[in-house]
Design a protein around this motif. Sequence first.
Motif, short mmCIF file in Angstrom:
data_model
loop_
_atom_site.label_atom_id
_atom_site.label_comp_id
_atom_site.label_asym_id
_atom_site.label_seq_id
_atom_site.Cartn_x
_atom_site.Cartn_y
_atom_site.Cartn_z
N PHE A 1 0.80 -1.22 0.00
CA PHE A 1 0.00 0.00 0.00
C PHE A 1 0.84 1.27 0.00
O PHE A 1 0.30 2.37 -0.13
CB PHE A 1 -0.98 0.00 1.18
CG PHE A 1 -2.03 -1.06 1.05
CD1 PHE A 1 -3.07 -0.92 0.14
CD2 PHE A 1 -1.97 -2.22 1.81
CE1 PHE A 1 -4.04 -1.89 0.01
CE2 PHE A 1 -2.93 -3.21 1.68
CZ PHE A 1 -3.97 -3.04 0.77
N THR A 2 2.16 1.14 0.12
CA THR A 2 3.03 2.32 0.09
C THR A 2 3.63 2.57 -1.29
O THR A 2 4.40 3.51 -1.46
CB THR A 2 4.17 2.18 1.13
OG1 THR A 2 5.00 1.09 0.76
CG2 THR A 2 3.62 1.97 2.54
N VAL A 3 3.27 1.75 -2.26
CA VAL A 3 3.81 1.88 -3.62
C VAL A 3 3.59 3.28 -4.18
O VAL A 3 4.49 3.84 -4.82
CB VAL A 3 3.20 0.80 -4.55
CG1 VAL A 3 3.48 1.10 -6.01
CG2 VAL A 3 3.74 -0.58 -4.18
N ARG A 4 2.44 3.85 -3.94
CA ARG A 4 2.16 5.18 -4.54
C ARG A 4 3.12 6.25 -4.03
O ARG A 4 3.32 7.25 -4.70
CB ARG A 4 0.72 5.58 -4.31
CG ARG A 4 0.35 5.81 -2.88
CD ARG A 4 -1.09 6.23 -2.79
NE ARG A 4 -1.47 6.33 -1.39
CZ ARG A 4 -2.65 6.62 -0.98
NH1 ARG A 4 -3.61 6.83 -1.86
NH2 ARG A 4 -2.91 6.70 0.29
N TRP A 5 3.72 6.07 -2.86
CA TRP A 5 4.67 7.06 -2.35
C TRP A 5 6.10 6.76 -2.75
O TRP A 5 6.91 7.66 -2.91
CB TRP A 5 4.60 7.15 -0.82
CG TRP A 5 3.29 7.67 -0.33
CD1 TRP A 5 2.80 8.94 -0.48
CD2 TRP A 5 2.30 6.94 0.37
NE1 TRP A 5 1.56 9.03 0.08
CE2 TRP A 5 1.22 7.81 0.63
CE3 TRP A 5 2.20 5.63 0.81
CZ2 TRP A 5 0.08 7.42 1.29
CZ3 TRP A 5 1.06 5.24 1.49
CH2 TRP A 5 0.02 6.13 1.71
N PHE A 6 6.43 5.48 -2.87
CA PHE A 6 7.82 5.11 -3.10
C PHE A 6 8.10 4.56 -4.49
O PHE A 6 9.26 4.48 -4.89
CB PHE A 6 8.27 4.06 -2.07
CG PHE A 6 8.20 4.55 -0.66
CD1 PHE A 6 9.08 5.51 -0.21
CD2 PHE A 6 7.26 4.04 0.22
CE1 PHE A 6 9.02 5.96 1.09
CE2 PHE A 6 7.19 4.49 1.52
CZ PHE A 6 8.07 5.46 1.96
N GLY A 7 7.08 4.13 -5.20
CA GLY A 7 7.32 3.50 -6.49
C GLY A 7 7.85 2.09 -6.29
O GLY A 7 7.61 1.47 -5.26
N ALA A 8 8.56 1.60 -7.26
CA ALA A 8 9.19 0.26 -7.21
C ALA A 8 8.17 -0.81 -6.83
O ALA A 8 8.40 -1.63 -5.95
CB ALA A 8 10.37 0.27 -6.25
#
Length: 182
Positions: A133-140
Amino acid sequence: MRKGMITTAAVCAVLTPLLWIGYWFWQSELLLSFAITAGTTTYHFVMRLLVGYIYDGRMHNRANYERRWFQPLRLEAGLYRFLRVKAWKGRMPSYDPTLFSHELHSWHEIAQAMCQAELVHETIVLLSFLPVFTVRWFGAEAVFWCTSAAAALFDLLFVIMQRYNRPRVVRLAQKEQQRTHI
């Protein structure tokens, strides 16, 4: 294994900000991937330790193995044969092998500890996907999905192992209890 888990969590917790600083300084996508991997590894190890401590603090290895959740399903025996659980279960690490030692505990206590261990690992399987769920902030996105899926699959092996071993241990606990009541 406890020391190894704590050490890994600590090392990754130190590496994560260092790799982030390196990423911001050099703008290297490789350093970003390493920072994310170190961060998610920190999460996975700290989360595992916390989940175990929380369950232990609440249940004290006294789960009721007669509850429906812990009863084997009909399809399990075939699945375990297909997965060849008997061949690999002995090579799996244990956080605290003394919890499953018949020299230190009765079969009843071991069955209870096995149920608690199963709950711990089932909870970890679910929590393994929170980093996604943190993909949108960190990418990858691929890094998050790979680390989460690998972590969940690893803990699923422990769930399978507990469920595979428990019926035999419960039978031994019942025999043990019958002998003490005679």
